[in-house]
Write a protein that holds these residues in place. Structure first.
Motif, PDB file in Angstrom:
ATOM      1  N   THR A 204       0.834  -1.210   0.000  1.00  0.00           N
ATOM      2  CA  THR A 204       0.000   0.000   0.000  1.00  0.00           C
ATOM      3  C   THR A 204       0.861   1.250   0.000  1.00  0.00           C
ATOM      4  N   ILE A 205       1.852   1.274   0.893  1.00  0.00           N
ATOM      5  CA  ILE A 205       2.691   2.465   0.998  1.00  0.00           C
ATOM      6  C   ILE A 205       3.443   2.695  -0.296  1.00  0.00           C
ATOM      7  N   TYR A 206       3.954   1.632  -0.888  1.00  0.00           N
ATOM      8  CA  TYR A 206       4.703   1.786  -2.138  1.00  0.00           C
ATOM      9  C   TYR A 206       3.808   2.333  -3.237  1.00  0.00           C
ATOM     10  N   ASN A 207       2.576   1.812  -3.338  1.00  0.00           N
ATOM     11  CA  ASN A 207       1.671   2.296  -4.381  1.00  0.00           C
ATOM     12  C   ASN A 207       1.268   3.736  -4.153  1.00  0.00           C
ATOM     13  N   GLU A 208       1.072   4.101  -2.897  1.00  0.00           N
ATOM     14  CA  GLU A 208       0.655   5.476  -2.610  1.00  0.00           C
ATOM     15  C   GLU A 208       1.791   6.468  -2.754  1.00  0.00           C
ATOM     16  N   SER A 209       3.056   5.978  -2.707  1.00  0.00           N
ATOM     17  CA  SER A 209       4.189   6.898  -2.837  1.00  0.00           C
ATOM     18  C   SER A 209       4.463   7.263  -4.274  1.00  0.00           C
ATOM     19  N   LYS A 210       3.847   6.550  -5.201  1.00  0.00           N
ATOM     20  CA  LYS A 210       4.085   6.888  -6.609  1.00  0.00           C
ATOM     21  C   LYS A 210       3.398   8.215  -6.897  1.00  0.00           C
ATOM     22  N   PRO A 211       3.824   8.916  -7.962  1.00  0.00           N
ATOM     23  CA  PRO A 211       3.187  10.200  -8.271  1.00  0.00           C
ATOM     24  C   PRO A 211       1.680  10.046  -8.417  1.00  0.00           C
ATOM     25  N   GLY A 212       0.953  10.925  -7.761  1.00  0.00           N
ATOM     26  CA  GLY A 212      -0.503  10.842  -7.819  1.00  0.00           C
ATOM     27  C   GLY A 212      -1.104  10.149  -6.627  1.00  0.00           C
ATOM     28  N   LYS A 223       9.688   6.722   2.049  1.00  0.00           N
ATOM     29  CA  LYS A 223      10.869   6.010   1.569  1.00  0.00           C
ATOM     30  C   LYS A 223      11.482   5.167   2.664  1.00  0.00           C
ATOM     31  N   SER A 224      11.204   5.518   3.915  1.00  0.00           N
ATOM     32  CA  SER A 224      11.782   4.713   4.990  1.00  0.00           C
ATOM     33  C   SER A 224      10.907   3.481   5.170  1.00  0.00           C
ATOM     34  N   THR A 263       4.575  -9.651  -5.071  1.00  0.00           N
ATOM     35  CA  THR A 263       4.453  -8.186  -5.121  1.00  0.00           C
ATOM     36  C   THR A 263       5.667  -7.541  -4.480  1.00  0.00           C
ATOM     37  N   THR A 264       6.095  -8.084  -3.344  1.00  0.00           N
ATOM     38  CA  THR A 264       7.262  -7.524  -2.673  1.00  0.00           C
ATOM     39  C   THR A 264       8.495  -7.684  -3.550  1.00  0.00           C
ATOM     40  N   LEU A 265       8.584  -8.791  -4.271  1.00  0.00           N
ATOM     41  CA  LEU A 265       9.713  -8.995  -5.179  1.00  0.00           C
ATOM     42  C   LEU A 265       9.721  -7.906  -6.242  1.00  0.00           C
ATOM     43  N   ASP A 266       8.546  -7.575  -6.794  1.00  0.00           N
ATOM     44  CA  ASP A 266       8.481  -6.515  -7.801  1.00  0.00           C
ATOM     45  C   ASP A 266       8.913  -5.181  -7.242  1.00  0.00           C
TER      46      ASP A 266
END
Lengths: 356, 87
Positions: A204-212, A223-224, A263-266
């Motif tokens: 979730t955090i990774y997807n939400e950190s993308k632009p937008g 990032k942490s 997903t974590t691997l990606d």
């Protein structure tokens, strides 16, 4: 640092010393607080006993839940705590500290040489952890991203961090009992649930950190991502899949676990050019997935080699690790998949970062 | 001015440089300028270390714990790979 703080008297509450002003006293409480947290965190991360042992040895109170503008050098008397619904930074640290108190106890239990009883020790600590988790202040209770739409990025990250600390504690508490005889279904379920939630949070955090996304403006916090937490979760889930049979962990759970690991691997594929830790984690995850899904192993190895060669040309520092990463990671992982009991395996995996 | 207070200041400069870079505040400025700022991050951390050594960090004194703590944080934030530290 801890020893110096003890020499300077930070471990005694400032109310005992009339010559310390109210402002200084509160600052000292905050500093001592950070020291105890730091001590506890590094002990947990490195798998070594903490410097500060029981709570009986120090009596400094928790800092009050106040904003920075609530008091200053000229304050005669400290204002009372702000309400629970008003999120201050201190509140976050206090909530985390309560969980870490229990975490310290369970860490101590891992190191103790006396024998541990499942019902008395493990289940009692489990109940304590649940109790503390349920008493988290309202502002910091975990909410999904869709419910946190109007909240600032830092608050969302603090909620996730509190939750991840709790989940990590569950993983460590119940880890030894995945393969115990007699089988402890409760422990297996707890580990599986906690591990899956950690990896879901990371997704979730990774997807939400993308632009937008909601967190794209607060990149520092997101990032942490603390890959070490995810590594712990991934390895625990791997043990759950490999070392339990069909009735202890059903097929739906297994499929979900494998999906989360992929997903974590990606995610780590994208991160590995920036970070050695991510590259190492990436190799580790590939190994885990190979063990868990042997039929797809050959496809993955060929893909991994192709993606590894490209970053190796652009960054001279990286190839040494990536080239040597897989064999050394493999040797460290061999003991893991046999259900070994040593808690230090997490720190061993992460120890390579010291070879800079 | 106590040396350890200056050590804290240098560590704070170093940390805020990293934070500014991560939040993308340097985008749009010239590349040369942003590289210089980033290099200064290492210089600030070194300066903080020099202050700590000058003030003899093994002796208990005012601001010591805060200075040490901020120094650890600035070192930890120096790269994307924290050396097994705080969350």
């Amino acid at each position: 640092m801890t020893r110096q703080a003890l020499r300077l008297g930070y471990h005694r509450d400032p109310k005992h010393f009339p010559h310390i002003s109210v402002f200084d006293g509160e600052m000292r409480r905050r500093t001592w607080f950070m020291i105890t947290e730091f001590d506890s965190l590094t002990a947990f991360q490195l798998g070594l006993p903490a410097n500060l042992h029981t709570d009986d040895e120090w009596d400094t109170a928790h800092p009050r839940s106040l904003h920075d503008f609530d008091f200053d050098e000229s304050t005669i008397e400290l204002p009372a705590n702000r309400s629970e619904l008003d999120p201050t930074l201190i509140q976050f640290f206090t909530a985390k500290a309560n969980i870490m108190k229990v975490q310290k106890k369970l860490l101590h239990q891992q190191f103790t040489s006396r024998s541990i009883s499942y019902d008395n020790d493990v289940l009692r600590l489990d109940a304590e952890l649940e109790h503390v988790h349920n008493n988290t202040p309202e502002a910091l209770k975990f909410k999904s991203m869709s419910q946190s739409f109007s909240d600032p990025g830092w608050l969302v990250m603090y909620r996730y961090t509190c939750n991840v600390v709790y989940l990590k504690a569950i993983c460590v508490l119940h880890r030894n009992y995945i393969t115990a005889v007699p089988r402890r279904q409760y422990s297996i379920d707890r580990c599986a649930q906690a591990g899956m939630q950690v990896l879901t949070h990371q997704e979730t955090i990774y997807n939400e950190s993308k632009p937008g996304g909601q967190l794209s403006r607060d990149l520092w916090f997101s990032k942490s991502l603390h890959l070490s937490n995810c590594l712990l979760a991934a390895v625990i889930l791997c043990q759950v899949i490999l070392l339990t049979n069909e009735e202890e962990c059903n097929a739906d759970t297994r499929t979900e676990i494998i999906r989360l690991l992929r997903t974590t691997l990606d995610i780590t594929e994208h991160m590995k050019e920036e970070s050695r830790e991510a590259a190492r984690f990436n190799s580790a995850l590939e190994l885990i997935l190979k063990k868990v899904e042997p039929s797809r192993a050959s496809d993955e190895t060929s893909q991994a080699t192709a993606t590894n060669s490209a970053p190796a040309q652009s960054r001279p520092a990286a190839p040494t690790l990536i080239a040597n990463g897989t064999p050394s990671v493999r040797s460290e992982f061999d003991g893991l998949f046999n259900g070994s009991d040593d808690i230090n395996w997490v720190s061993q995996l992460l120890r390579c970062r010291y070879f800079r | 001015m106590p040396v350890l207070w200056i050590a804290q200041l240098f560590s704070i400069f170093s940390i805020s440089t990293v934070l500014k870079d991560t939040t993308g505040a340097f985008n749009g400025k010239s590349k040369h300028w942003s590289d210089e700022i980033l290099q200064s991050r290492g210089a600030f951390t070194t300066a903080a270390a020099q202050c700590l050594v000058l003030a003899d960090y093994t002796k208990p004194q005012k601001f010591l714990i805060e200075a040490l703590f901020l120094y650890c944080q600035s070192k930890g934030m120096a790269s994307f790979d924290p050396a097994g530290e705080v969350s």
